[in-house]
Motif scaffolding. Structure first.
Motif, PDB file in Angstrom:
ATOM      1  N   LEU A 126       0.819  -1.209   0.000  1.00  0.00           N
ATOM      2  CA  LEU A 126       0.000   0.000   0.000  1.00  0.00           C
ATOM      3  C   LEU A 126       0.853   1.260   0.000  1.00  0.00           C
ATOM      4  N   SER A 127       2.021   1.199   0.609  1.00  0.00           N
ATOM      5  CA  SER A 127       2.917   2.356   0.585  1.00  0.00           C
ATOM      6  C   SER A 127       3.276   2.716  -0.849  1.00  0.00           C
ATOM      7  N   GLU A 128       3.549   1.705  -1.670  1.00  0.00           N
ATOM      8  CA  GLU A 128       3.840   1.944  -3.081  1.00  0.00           C
ATOM      9  C   GLU A 128       2.606   2.496  -3.795  1.00  0.00           C
ATOM     10  N   ALA A 129       1.436   1.940  -3.453  1.00  0.00           N
ATOM     11  CA  ALA A 129       0.200   2.408  -4.084  1.00  0.00           C
ATOM     12  C   ALA A 129      -0.070   3.865  -3.750  1.00  0.00           C
ATOM     13  N   PHE A 130       0.083   4.229  -2.478  1.00  0.00           N
ATOM     14  CA  PHE A 130      -0.200   5.603  -2.068  1.00  0.00           C
ATOM     15  C   PHE A 130       0.864   6.580  -2.571  1.00  0.00           C
ATOM     16  N   GLY A 131       2.038   6.051  -2.905  1.00  0.00           N
ATOM     17  CA  GLY A 131       3.048   6.893  -3.519  1.00  0.00           C
ATOM     18  C   GLY A 131       2.672   7.279  -4.943  1.00  0.00           C
ATOM     19  N   ALA A 132       1.888   6.415  -5.586  1.00  0.00           N
ATOM     20  CA  ALA A 132       1.481   6.655  -6.974  1.00  0.00           C
ATOM     21  C   ALA A 132       0.105   7.294  -7.088  1.00  0.00           C
ATOM     22  N   VAL A 133      -0.733   7.087  -6.075  1.00  0.00           N
ATOM     23  CA  VAL A 133      -2.122   7.559  -6.126  1.00  0.00           C
ATOM     24  C   VAL A 133      -2.355   8.548  -4.980  1.00  0.00           C
ATOM     25  N   PRO A 134      -2.633   9.817  -5.270  1.00  0.00           N
ATOM     26  CA  PRO A 134      -2.822  10.822  -4.209  1.00  0.00           C
ATOM     27  C   PRO A 134      -4.206  10.699  -3.566  1.00  0.00           C
ATOM     28  N   VAL A 135      -4.363   9.701  -2.711  1.00  0.00           N
ATOM     29  CA  VAL A 135      -5.671   9.427  -2.114  1.00  0.00           C
ATOM     30  C   VAL A 135      -6.131  10.558  -1.189  1.00  0.00           C
ATOM     31  N   GLU A 136      -5.222  11.444  -0.827  1.00  0.00           N
ATOM     32  CA  GLU A 136      -5.598  12.590   0.010  1.00  0.00           C
ATOM     33  C   GLU A 136      -6.693  13.431  -0.645  1.00  0.00           C
ATOM     34  N   GLN A 137      -6.815  13.342  -1.968  1.00  0.00           N
ATOM     35  CA  GLN A 137      -7.817  14.114  -2.695  1.00  0.00           C
ATOM     36  C   GLN A 137      -9.214  13.502  -2.610  1.00  0.00           C
ATOM     37  N   ALA A 138      -9.306  12.244  -2.189  1.00  0.00           N
ATOM     38  CA  ALA A 138     -10.581  11.520  -2.232  1.00  0.00           C
ATOM     39  C   ALA A 138     -11.541  11.977  -1.137  1.00  0.00           C
ATOM     40  N   ARG A 139     -12.829  11.935  -1.471  1.00  0.00           N
ATOM     41  CA  ARG A 139     -13.883  12.205  -0.493  1.00  0.00           C
ATOM     42  C   ARG A 139     -14.688  10.961  -0.164  1.00  0.00           C
ATOM     43  N   THR A 140     -14.706   9.977  -1.076  1.00  0.00           N
ATOM     44  CA  THR A 140     -15.511   8.768  -0.891  1.00  0.00           C
ATOM     45  C   THR A 140     -14.679   7.549  -1.257  1.00  0.00           C
ATOM     46  N   TRP A 141     -14.701   6.552  -0.366  1.00  0.00           N
ATOM     47  CA  TRP A 141     -14.023   5.285  -0.625  1.00  0.00           C
ATOM     48  C   TRP A 141     -15.063   4.270  -1.078  1.00  0.00           C
ATOM     49  N   VAL A 142     -14.820   3.653  -2.240  1.00  0.00           N
ATOM     50  CA  VAL A 142     -15.702   2.622  -2.774  1.00  0.00           C
ATOM     51  C   VAL A 142     -14.923   1.315  -2.830  1.00  0.00           C
ATOM     52  N   GLY A 143     -15.455   0.278  -2.207  1.00  0.00           N
ATOM     53  CA  GLY A 143     -14.828  -1.033  -2.228  1.00  0.00           C
ATOM     54  C   GLY A 143     -15.612  -1.992  -3.087  1.00  0.00           C
ATOM     55  N   VAL A 144     -14.897  -2.773  -3.915  1.00  0.00           N
ATOM     56  CA  VAL A 144     -15.569  -3.740  -4.788  1.00  0.00           C
ATOM     57  C   VAL A 144     -14.907  -5.107  -4.654  1.00  0.00           C
ATOM     58  N   ALA A 145     -15.631  -6.101  -5.132  1.00  0.00           N
ATOM     59  CA  ALA A 145     -15.226  -7.515  -5.166  1.00  0.00           C
ATOM     60  C   ALA A 145     -15.636  -8.233  -3.882  1.00  0.00           C
ATOM     61  N   GLY A 146     -15.433  -9.559  -3.892  1.00  0.00           N
ATOM     62  CA  GLY A 146     -16.066 -10.441  -2.914  1.00  0.00           C
ATOM     63  C   GLY A 146     -15.734 -10.211  -1.464  1.00  0.00           C
ATOM     64  N   THR A 147     -14.477  -9.883  -1.153  1.00  0.00           N
ATOM     65  CA  THR A 147     -14.140  -9.602   0.243  1.00  0.00           C
ATOM     66  C   THR A 147     -14.945  -8.421   0.758  1.00  0.00           C
ATOM     67  N   MET A 148     -14.992  -7.357  -0.020  1.00  0.00           N
ATOM     68  CA  MET A 148     -15.697  -6.128   0.385  1.00  0.00           C
ATOM     69  C   MET A 148     -17.192  -6.380   0.570  1.00  0.00           C
ATOM     70  N   THR A 149     -17.805  -7.061  -0.383  1.00  0.00           N
ATOM     71  CA  THR A 149     -19.250  -7.278  -0.299  1.00  0.00           C
ATOM     72  C   THR A 149     -19.605  -8.218   0.856  1.00  0.00           C
ATOM     73  N   THR A 150     -18.755  -9.205   1.094  1.00  0.00           N
ATOM     74  CA  THR A 150     -19.001 -10.113   2.214  1.00  0.00           C
ATOM     75  C   THR A 150     -18.870  -9.386   3.547  1.00  0.00           C
ATOM     76  N   LEU A 151     -17.868  -8.523   3.671  1.00  0.00           N
ATOM     77  CA  LEU A 151     -17.711  -7.749   4.898  1.00  0.00           C
ATOM     78  C   LEU A 151     -18.928  -6.866   5.154  1.00  0.00           C
ATOM     79  N   SER A 152     -19.488  -6.267   4.102  1.00  0.00           N
ATOM     80  CA  SER A 152     -20.683  -5.447   4.271  1.00  0.00           C
ATOM     81  C   SER A 152     -21.852  -6.292   4.755  1.00  0.00           C
ATOM     82  N   ALA A 153     -22.027  -7.466   4.170  1.00  0.00           N
ATOM     83  CA  ALA A 153     -23.121  -8.349   4.587  1.00  0.00           C
ATOM     84  C   ALA A 153     -22.987  -8.720   6.058  1.00  0.00           C
ATOM     85  N   LEU A 154     -21.760  -9.001   6.497  1.00  0.00           N
ATOM     86  CA  LEU A 154     -21.539  -9.371   7.895  1.00  0.00           C
ATOM     87  C   LEU A 154     -21.720  -8.173   8.822  1.00  0.00           C
ATOM     88  N   ALA A 155     -21.246  -7.000   8.391  1.00  0.00           N
ATOM     89  CA  ALA A 155     -21.398  -5.801   9.212  1.00  0.00           C
ATOM     90  C   ALA A 155     -22.862  -5.425   9.391  1.00  0.00           C
TER      91      ALA A 155
END
Length: 316
Positions: A197-226
């Motif tokens: 993630l350190s490499e990812a955040f070095g390439a992607v300025p996530v500080e600009q983001a206002r909304t985090w969107v998660g996709v794929a099976g881990t994310m959707t399963t976590l939402s169902a459990l939450a």
């Protein structure tokens, strides 16, 4: 109006979407997912296992029959992280050409770059979201890699992206060998994730983001459990929101659980039981970093992702 067939073949699952394009939007005709674990052992051996190829072929044959039955005129199949890494990938491509060729002449799986994968995931994930909630950071957490993508509304407006070689299958095979994983194994997995993630955040300025969107099976399963769903409900999960307090609690519980307890959870797909602990570690590290860097305190979960992006790319 043309009917399209999109297939996403990842490290852990293979998914099909048959859809029509109506008034600028996709309308589902058929959508399904199967766990085939194509990436089984690829991180260690560098090639596809014979049984993994057999499982993938069986699913693809069924998908081809469904597409023929529904009158699909255009087909696109995208193969992601595991296929980029496999030494014997020619065997895989020959198989896909044989099976898909019966639906559309010349059709064959494509290996796409991490940048292409990120753009398709972003488009599918934010297509239905209000652009005013942007900029968006989309995290597509797969079996072999995690794509981190920043962009504004409008679907294809990607500002920056990075494909990190951390995913729920790869992380589990590399670090989480016990059931449940030991504290030492979890700590080792966190170090691997933070480095990626350190490499990812070095390439992607996530500080600009206002909304985090998660996709794929881990994310959707976590939402169902939450949300304490007794069974998996894709309609209720789509565009659901999970505050970080609830998200991190569910992640901690899953990481510490033995597989037998995970398997007993109502929304849990049997093919995710052994790897969702690794996925939960990645989600925790993402959440903590996005809170610190961007002040984001909740996750929006989308059922639409790279599969929808693939369909949109050939429906346009």
């Amino acid at each position: 109006m043309s009917r399209v067939g999109a297939i996403d073949c990842g490290t852990n699952s293979i998914r099909l979407l048959i859809a029509d394009r109506v008034q600028g939007k996709l309308v589902d005709v058929h959508r399904e997912m199967r766990i085939v674990r194509l990436g089984q052992g690829v991180d260690a051996t560098g090639q596809f296992a014979a049984e993994a190829l057999d499982r993938t072929r069986a699913a693809l044959v069924d998908y081809a029959e469904l597409m023929r039955r529904h009158g699909v005129s255009k087909v696109r199949m995208v193969a992601t992280s595991a296929t980029r890494d496999a030494a014997n990938r020619d065997v895989f491509f020959a198989m896909t050409a044989e099976v898909l060729g019966a639906v559309a002449s010349g059709a064959v799986a494509e290996v796409i770059t991490g940048t292409e994968e990120a753009a398709l995931s972003f488009r599918g994930a934010v297509d239905e979201l209000d652009a005013a909630a942007g900029p968006f950071v989309v995290a597509d957490l797969g079996g072999g890699s995690t794509e981190v993508v920043l962009g504004v509304g409008g679907g294809s407006d990607v500002t920056a992206s990075y494909s990190a070689d951390i995913g729920c299958v790869r992380l589990t095979e590399r670090c989480l060998h016990s059931d449940p994983p030991t504290s030492t194994e979890v700590a080792s997995a966190r170090e691997v994730v933070r480095a990626g993630l350190s490499e990812a955040f070095g390439a992607v300025p996530v500080e600009q983001a206002r909304t985090w969107v998660g996709v794929a099976g881990t994310m959707t399963t976590l939402s169902a459990l939450a949300h304490r769903m007794p069974v998996y409900d894709s309609d209720a999960i789509h565009l659901s929101r999970v505050p970080f307090g609830e998200l991190l609690t569910v992640c901690d519980e899953l990481i510490a659980m033995p597989r037998s307890r995970r398997a007993a959870l109502g929304p849990m797909h049997e093919g995710r039981v052994d790897v969702i602990g690794g996925g939960a570690i990645i989600v925790e590290e993402l959440a903590q970093a996005l809170r610190l860097r961007a002040g984001i305190d909740e996750l929006t979960v989308s059922e639409h992702d790279i599969l929808d992006g693939i369909a949109l790319s050939i429906a346009d």
